[in-house]
Structure formats: structure tokens, C-alpha cells
Design a protein around this motif. Structure first.
Motif, PDB file in Angstrom:
ATOM      1  N   LEU A   6       0.799  -1.221   0.000  1.00 48.66           N
ATOM      2  CA  LEU A   6       0.000   0.000   0.000  1.00 48.66           C
ATOM      3  C   LEU A   6       0.833   1.273   0.000  1.00 48.66           C
ATOM      4  CD1 LEU A   6      -2.702  -1.054   2.612  1.00 48.66           C
ATOM      5  CD2 LEU A   6      -2.901  -1.014   0.118  1.00 48.66           C
ATOM      6  N   THR A   7       2.135   1.162   0.220  1.00 52.30           N
ATOM      7  CA  THR A   7       2.975   2.351   0.336  1.00 52.30           C
ATOM      8  C   THR A   7       4.403   2.048  -0.124  1.00 52.30           C
ATOM      9  OG1 THR A   7       3.733   4.072   1.853  1.00 52.30           O
ATOM     10  CG2 THR A   7       3.594   1.853   2.742  1.00 52.30           C
ATOM     11  N   ASP A   8       5.110   3.070  -0.530  1.00 51.98           N
ATOM     12  CA  ASP A   8       6.534   2.898  -0.812  1.00 51.98           C
ATOM     13  C   ASP A   8       7.274   2.826   0.519  1.00 51.98           C
ATOM     14  OD1 ASP A   8       6.517   3.003  -3.663  1.00 51.98           O
ATOM     15  OD2 ASP A   8       6.169   5.161  -3.526  1.00 51.98           O
ATOM     16  N   THR A   9       8.289   2.004   0.575  1.00 51.55           N
ATOM     17  CA  THR A   9       9.118   1.919   1.775  1.00 51.55           C
ATOM     18  C   THR A   9      10.493   2.471   1.429  1.00 51.55           C
ATOM     19  OG1 THR A   9       9.788  -0.336   1.248  1.00 51.55           O
ATOM     20  CG2 THR A   9       7.838  -0.075   2.643  1.00 51.55           C
ATOM     21  N   ARG A  10      11.466   2.218   2.276  1.00 53.93           N
ATOM     22  CA  ARG A  10      12.808   2.745   1.982  1.00 53.93           C
ATOM     23  C   ARG A  10      13.216   2.364   0.562  1.00 53.93           C
ATOM     24  NH1 ARG A  10      13.109  -1.493   5.432  1.00 53.93           N
ATOM     25  NH2 ARG A  10      14.442  -3.224   4.823  1.00 53.93           N
ATOM     26  N   PRO A  11      13.996   3.198  -0.121  1.00 53.60           N
ATOM     27  CA  PRO A  11      14.351   2.957  -1.536  1.00 53.60           C
ATOM     28  C   PRO A  11      14.871   1.542  -1.783  1.00 53.60           C
ATOM     29  CG  PRO A  11      15.143   5.099  -0.840  1.00 53.60           C
ATOM     30  CD  PRO A  11      14.620   4.411   0.401  1.00 53.60           C
ATOM     31  N   GLY A  12      14.292   0.911  -2.794  1.00 57.40           N
ATOM     32  CA  GLY A  12      14.750  -0.419  -3.191  1.00 57.40           C
ATOM     33  C   GLY A  12      14.160  -1.555  -2.389  1.00 57.40           C
ATOM     34  N   SER A  13      13.312  -1.236  -1.419  1.00 55.02           N
ATOM     35  CA  SER A  13      12.755  -2.283  -0.578  1.00 55.02           C
ATOM     36  C   SER A  13      11.420  -2.784  -1.126  1.00 55.02           C
ATOM     37  CB  SER A  13      12.607  -1.775   0.853  1.00 55.02           C
ATOM     38  OG  SER A  13      12.166  -2.799   1.696  1.00 55.02           O
ATOM     39  N   LEU A  14      10.363  -1.982  -1.005  1.00 55.94           N
ATOM     40  CA  LEU A  14       9.043  -2.342  -1.524  1.00 55.94           C
ATOM     41  C   LEU A  14       8.475  -1.196  -2.344  1.00 55.94           C
ATOM     42  CD1 LEU A  14       7.405  -3.920   1.650  1.00 55.94           C
ATOM     43  CD2 LEU A  14       8.523  -5.116  -0.231  1.00 55.94           C
ATOM     44  N   THR A  15       7.666  -1.527  -3.325  1.00 52.23           N
ATOM     45  CA  THR A  15       7.077  -0.541  -4.222  1.00 52.23           C
ATOM     46  C   THR A  15       5.557  -0.546  -4.072  1.00 52.23           C
ATOM     47  OG1 THR A  15       8.868  -0.942  -5.793  1.00 52.23           O
ATOM     48  CG2 THR A  15       6.910   0.170  -6.633  1.00 52.23           C
ATOM     49  N   ASP A  35      12.045  -8.753  -1.008  1.00 48.87           N
ATOM     50  CA  ASP A  35      11.802  -7.370  -1.416  1.00 48.87           C
ATOM     51  C   ASP A  35      12.236  -7.163  -2.862  1.00 48.87           C
ATOM     52  OD1 ASP A  35      14.571  -7.032  -1.395  1.00 48.87           O
ATOM     53  OD2 ASP A  35      14.591  -5.661   0.302  1.00 48.87           O
ATOM     54  N   ASP A  36      12.266  -5.900  -3.317  1.00 53.43           N
ATOM     55  CA  ASP A  36      12.589  -5.599  -4.720  1.00 53.43           C
ATOM     56  C   ASP A  36      14.011  -5.981  -5.114  1.00 53.43           C
ATOM     57  OD1 ASP A  36      10.027  -4.661  -5.078  1.00 53.43           O
ATOM     58  OD2 ASP A  36      10.558  -2.555  -4.845  1.00 53.43           O
ATOM     59  N   LYS A  37      14.893  -6.143  -4.125  1.00 58.26           N
ATOM     60  CA  LYS A  37      16.270  -6.554  -4.410  1.00 58.26           C
ATOM     61  C   LYS A  37      16.483  -8.031  -4.100  1.00 58.26           C
ATOM     62  CE  LYS A  37      18.244  -2.000  -3.611  1.00 58.26           C
ATOM     63  NZ  LYS A  37      19.174  -1.195  -2.806  1.00 58.26           N
ATOM     64  N   ASP A  38      15.365  -8.783  -3.979  1.00 63.30           N
ATOM     65  CA  ASP A  38      15.388 -10.212  -3.650  1.00 63.30           C
ATOM     66  C   ASP A  38      16.055 -10.512  -2.315  1.00 63.30           C
ATOM     67  OD1 ASP A  38      13.926 -11.037  -5.841  1.00 63.30           O
ATOM     68  OD2 ASP A  38      15.700 -11.248  -7.106  1.00 63.30           O
ATOM     69  N   VAL A  39      15.921  -9.579  -1.369  1.00 62.35           N
ATOM     70  CA  VAL A  39      16.423  -9.789  -0.012  1.00 62.35           C
ATOM     71  C   VAL A  39      15.265 -10.318   0.831  1.00 62.35           C
ATOM     72  CG1 VAL A  39      17.385  -8.674   2.037  1.00 62.35           C
ATOM     73  CG2 VAL A  39      18.135  -7.963  -0.242  1.00 62.35           C
ATOM     74  N   ASP A  40      15.523 -11.386   1.570  1.00 64.11           N
ATOM     75  CA  ASP A  40      14.525 -11.991   2.442  1.00 64.11           C
ATOM     76  C   ASP A  40      14.294 -11.061   3.632  1.00 64.11           C
ATOM     77  OD1 ASP A  40      13.083 -13.644   4.208  1.00 64.11           O
ATOM     78  OD2 ASP A  40      14.092 -15.430   3.466  1.00 64.11           O
ATOM     79  N   CYS A  41      13.062 -10.523   3.768  1.00 61.87           N
ATOM     80  CA  CYS A  41      12.752  -9.533   4.813  1.00 61.87           C
ATOM     81  C   CYS A  41      11.435  -9.878   5.488  1.00 61.87           C
ATOM     82  CB  CYS A  41      12.627  -8.137   4.212  1.00 61.87           C
ATOM     83  SG  CYS A  41      14.108  -7.525   3.423  1.00 61.87           S
ATOM     84  N   VAL A  42      11.229  -9.273   6.658  1.00 60.93           N
ATOM     85  CA  VAL A  42       9.984  -9.428   7.400  1.00 60.93           C
ATOM     86  C   VAL A  42       9.354  -8.053   7.558  1.00 60.93           C
ATOM     87  CG1 VAL A  42       8.974 -10.156   9.593  1.00 60.93           C
ATOM     88  CG2 VAL A  42      10.854 -11.456   8.605  1.00 60.93           C
TER      89      VAL A  42
END
Length: 107
Positions: A6-15, A35-42
Motif C-alpha cells: 500500500l505504500t513505498d518503503t525505503r528505496p529499493g525495498s518495496l514498491t 523485497d525488490d532486491k530479492d532480499v529476504d525480509c519481514v
């Protein structure tokens, strides 16, 4: 399960408005995904809405508290061949896919 951000997060994380596949729900609350950089995140679930994977039409007999014949429903997830659908009670339940026709594939 798929979720829409629903929102943009820190650059390169979620769109914003991008669909992500949830890998796991952690501690019955947090969404684990790539995330957008294929980093496994919570992430906290408040920044997402569940994104339907299919639109289906119910072909079975209408019942007042479950499903309505001919109505189109969003499938939130497919679990072991069953569709997770929010029915007339505004709760999500699993239904066998034999009583539905696929209208549109979204995921």
C-alpha cells in the motif's frame, strides 16, 4: 498467499501497488517475503492488503450464509487444491474448486 503493498518503503525495498508472494507468516503476524532486491525480509502486515490470485464464479446452489449462485468471488489463496474465499458471512473459508469456474487469473 499474495499481498499488494500500500505504500513505498525505503528505496529499493518495496514498491507501492506491487504484488509480492508471502513466503511465511512469522509469529502469526509478520509477513516474510522477498523485497525488490530479492532480499529476504519481514514486514508488518499493515502496509499490505491480500491480493486475490483468481476471480471465480460460483456454479453451485445458493445458500443464505455461504455462497451465491452466479456471483463472482476473489480467491485469496489456493491451499491443497481448495479455494480460500470470503463468503457471504464476510469471513474467509476453504471451498472445493469443483463448484467454480475461473473467470480471470490474477497472480
Amino acid at each position: 498467499m499474495f499481498v499488494k503493498c500500500l505504500t513505498d518503503t525505503r528505496p529499493g525495498s518495496l514498491t507501492r501497488d506491487k504484488i509480492y508472494k508471502v513466503i511465511e507468516v512469522v509469529d502469526d503476524y509478520y509477513y516474510r517475503l522477498l523485497d525488490d532486491k530479492d532480499v529476504d525480509c519481514v514486514f508488518q502486515p499493515e502496509i499490505f492488503v491480500i491480493a486475490p490470485v483468481l476471480k471465480v464464479r460460483f456454479l453451485g446452489k445458493s445458500t443464505p450464509m455461504t455462497l451465491t449462485h452466479g456471483r463472482i468471488y476473489d480467491v485469496l489463496d489456493i491451499e491443497r487444491g481448495w479455494y480460500r474465499i470470503i463468503d457471504e458471512t464476510d469471513e474467509d473459508y476453504l471451498y472445493g474448486k469443483d463448484c467454480f469456474e475461473i473467470i480471470e487469473r490474477l497472480g
